[in-house]
Motif scaffolding. Structure first.
Motif, mmCIF file in Angstrom:
data_model
loop_
_atom_site.group_PDB
_atom_site.id
_atom_site.type_symbol
_atom_site.label_atom_id
_atom_site.label_comp_id
_atom_site.label_asym_id
_atom_site.label_seq_id
_atom_site.Cartn_x
_atom_site.Cartn_y
_atom_site.Cartn_z
ATOM 1 N N LYS A 53 0.924 -1.120 -0.320
ATOM 2 C CA LYS A 53 0.313 -0.062 0.231
ATOM 3 C C LYS A 53 0.963 1.200 -0.546
ATOM 4 N N PHE A 54 2.097 1.362 0.961
ATOM 5 C CA PHE A 54 2.866 2.082 0.782
ATOM 6 C C PHE A 54 3.539 2.457 -1.069
ATOM 7 N N LEU A 55 4.155 1.731 -1.815
ATOM 8 C CA LEU A 55 4.590 1.572 -2.460
ATOM 9 C C LEU A 55 3.457 2.059 -3.736
ATOM 10 N N VAL A 56 1.646 2.418 -3.751
ATOM 11 C CA VAL A 56 0.894 2.200 -4.524
ATOM 12 C C VAL A 56 0.408 3.671 -3.871
ATOM 13 N N ASP A 57 0.971 4.358 -2.944
ATOM 14 C CA ASP A 57 -0.181 6.206 -1.812
ATOM 15 C C ASP A 57 1.514 6.736 -2.306
ATOM 16 N N ASN A 58 2.348 6.345 -2.558
ATOM 17 C CA ASN A 58 3.467 7.076 -2.558
ATOM 18 C C ASN A 58 4.276 6.684 -3.873
ATOM 19 N N PRO A 59 3.981 7.395 -5.264
ATOM 20 C CA PRO A 59 4.009 6.849 -6.244
ATOM 21 C C PRO A 59 5.393 7.537 -6.455
ATOM 22 N N ASN A 60 6.476 7.175 -7.365
ATOM 23 C CA ASN A 60 7.863 8.131 -7.692
ATOM 24 C C ASN A 60 7.694 7.628 -9.406
ATOM 25 N N ILE A 61 9.261 7.574 -9.448
ATOM 26 C CA ILE A 61 9.866 6.859 -10.990
ATOM 27 C C ILE A 61 9.830 5.222 -10.923
ATOM 28 N N ILE A 62 9.601 4.784 -10.061
ATOM 29 C CA ILE A 62 9.691 2.990 -10.121
ATOM 30 C C ILE A 62 8.089 2.847 -10.652
ATOM 31 N N ASN A 63 7.242 2.925 -9.721
ATOM 32 C CA ASN A 63 6.207 2.620 -10.652
ATOM 33 C C ASN A 63 5.822 2.929 -12.198
ATOM 34 N N GLY A 98 8.867 -3.112 -14.613
ATOM 35 C CA GLY A 98 9.072 -4.071 -13.876
ATOM 36 C C GLY A 98 8.974 -3.618 -12.385
ATOM 37 N N TRP A 99 8.688 -2.096 -12.642
ATOM 38 C CA TRP A 99 7.721 -2.002 -11.538
ATOM 39 C C TRP A 99 8.535 -1.445 -9.915
ATOM 40 N N HIS A 100 8.367 -1.807 -9.525
ATOM 41 C CA HIS A 100 8.716 -2.205 -7.419
ATOM 42 C C HIS A 100 9.460 -4.262 -8.119
ATOM 43 N N TYR A 122 17.556 -13.345 -10.535
ATOM 44 C CA TYR A 122 17.534 -12.134 -10.059
ATOM 45 C C TYR A 122 18.819 -10.631 -10.360
ATOM 46 N N TRP A 123 19.918 -11.432 -10.690
ATOM 47 C CA TRP A 123 20.746 -10.879 -11.318
ATOM 48 C C TRP A 123 20.036 -10.507 -13.461
ATOM 49 N N PHE A 124 19.949 -11.193 -13.423
ATOM 50 C CA PHE A 124 19.215 -11.471 -15.328
ATOM 51 C C PHE A 124 17.901 -10.938 -14.756
ATOM 52 N N TRP A 125 17.603 -10.709 -14.125
ATOM 53 C CA TRP A 125 15.908 -10.068 -13.982
ATOM 54 C C TRP A 125 16.078 -8.750 -13.915
ATOM 55 N N ILE A 126 17.557 -7.796 -13.489
ATOM 56 C CA ILE A 126 17.855 -6.636 -13.130
ATOM 57 C C ILE A 126 18.357 -5.926 -14.548
ATOM 58 N N GLU A 127 19.088 -6.915 -15.191
ATOM 59 C CA GLU A 127 19.941 -6.437 -16.423
ATOM 60 C C GLU A 127 18.492 -6.096 -17.318
ATOM 61 N N LEU A 128 17.726 -7.157 -17.415
ATOM 62 C CA LEU A 128 16.429 -7.235 -18.135
ATOM 63 C C LEU A 128 15.943 -5.581 -18.039
ATOM 64 N N CYS A 129 15.278 -5.453 -16.990
ATOM 65 C CA CYS A 129 15.097 -4.151 -16.130
ATOM 66 C C CYS A 129 15.757 -2.650 -16.506
ATOM 67 N N TYR A 130 17.411 -3.191 -16.841
ATOM 68 C CA TYR A 130 18.066 -2.262 -16.737
ATOM 69 C C TYR A 130 18.109 -1.480 -18.004
ATOM 70 N N SER A 131 17.653 -2.316 -19.389
ATOM 71 C CA SER A 131 17.592 -2.739 -20.708
ATOM 72 C C SER A 131 16.721 -1.620 -21.467
ATOM 73 N N ARG A 132 15.546 -1.747 -20.029
ATOM 74 C CA ARG A 132 14.514 -1.514 -20.506
ATOM 75 C C ARG A 132 14.049 0.422 -20.157
ATOM 76 N N ASN A 133 15.490 0.712 -18.409
ATOM 77 C CA ASN A 133 14.653 1.631 -18.466
ATOM 78 C C ASN A 133 15.514 2.563 -18.029
ATOM 79 N N GLY A 134 17.347 1.919 -18.404
ATOM 80 C CA GLY A 134 18.180 2.781 -18.290
ATOM 81 C C GLY A 134 18.865 2.835 -16.929
#
Length: 246
Positions: free
Chosen positions: A42-52, A56-58, A180-192
């Protein structure tokens, strides 16, 4: 006809410290944990930021992946408490084999790195979470999962029941770390950008060492939890186990 309380109690593993599944302490712990996990989401939804808004969201954060697994674990735990289903209880226990070490790793890495330099884990352009929310993300899950594992679960597979338990745990921990590393690299390739600033400071070989080390830490934590379980609850008499099998 329903089972008598004595019959229900006999279904509990002899080394399990407290009744579970049950509507008593076990149910209370699982409800408490689920409330905490809900408040974190709920905190993540109520306090949105660039990650939202990013790919990959949060779920880019190991913290949130850990809470997601813990939510599933405690969800099955509470369902087992309500229904007294041993099948659901077994599912909870298998999820706990992953959830507990991950949550403890998250707590160790987060608070350890934050003690060194909080900008390693908190991007400078994002606000720091309030202390209670921070505890909800990075401390409370480890506490309740540890309680569940040590007091509300049967013993983990250990020697001599499963001579390969240690190796299997090490391989599982390493696989999880690198997935998790592979997932992080995928997110990095999309988000920068990486969710944790420390990743951007490391070269690829250094990140490999970091994730491999995290896998080893997770394995060590599993070993420590099993040792703590034996210290608190004892070791099962293998002769009794063999008689049950026969």
């Amino acid at each position: 006809m329903g089972r008598s309380p004595k019959a229900e109690l006999s279904r509990r593993h002899p080394l399990q410290r407290l009744d579970s599944p049950s509507k008593g302490f076990s149910g209370a712990i699982h409800v408490l944990g689920l409330i905490s996990f809900y408040n974190s989401f709920k905190f993540l939804v109520d306090n949105p930021n660039i990650i939202n808004e990013s790919f990959g969201w949060h779920l880019q954060y190991l913290t949130i992946l850990g809470i997601s697994i813990s939510t599933a674990c405690f969800g099955f735990g509470l369902l087992a408490d309500i229904t007294n289903s041993q099948t659901v209880f077994v599912v909870k226990n298998y999820l706990a084999l992953v959830a507990a070490p991950i949550e403890i790793v998250i707590s160790i890495l987060y608070w350890g790195l934050r003690a060194i330099d909080e900008t390693l884990v908190i991007p400078p352009d994002l606000p720091k979470p309030p202390i209670l929310a921070d505890f909800g993300f990075h401390l409370f899950p480890a506490v309740v999962l540890t309680i569940d594992n040590l007091f509300l679960s049967p013993p983990w597979p250990t020697q001599p029941i499963n001579p390969r338990a240690s190796l299997v745990s090490l391989l599982m921990s390493t696989v999880i770390a690198f997935l998790y590393w592979f997932w992080i690299e995928l997110c990095y390739s999309r988000n920068g950008f990486y969710p944790y600033p420390i990743f951007a400071l490391l070269s690829t070989p250094q990140r490999i060492v970091l994730f491999a080390g995290s896998g080893v830490i997770m394995w060590v934590i599993g070993v420590v939890l099993r040792g703590a379980y034996r210290s608190l609850n004892g070791v099962e008499d293998m002769r009794a186990v063999e008689k049950k099998v026969l």
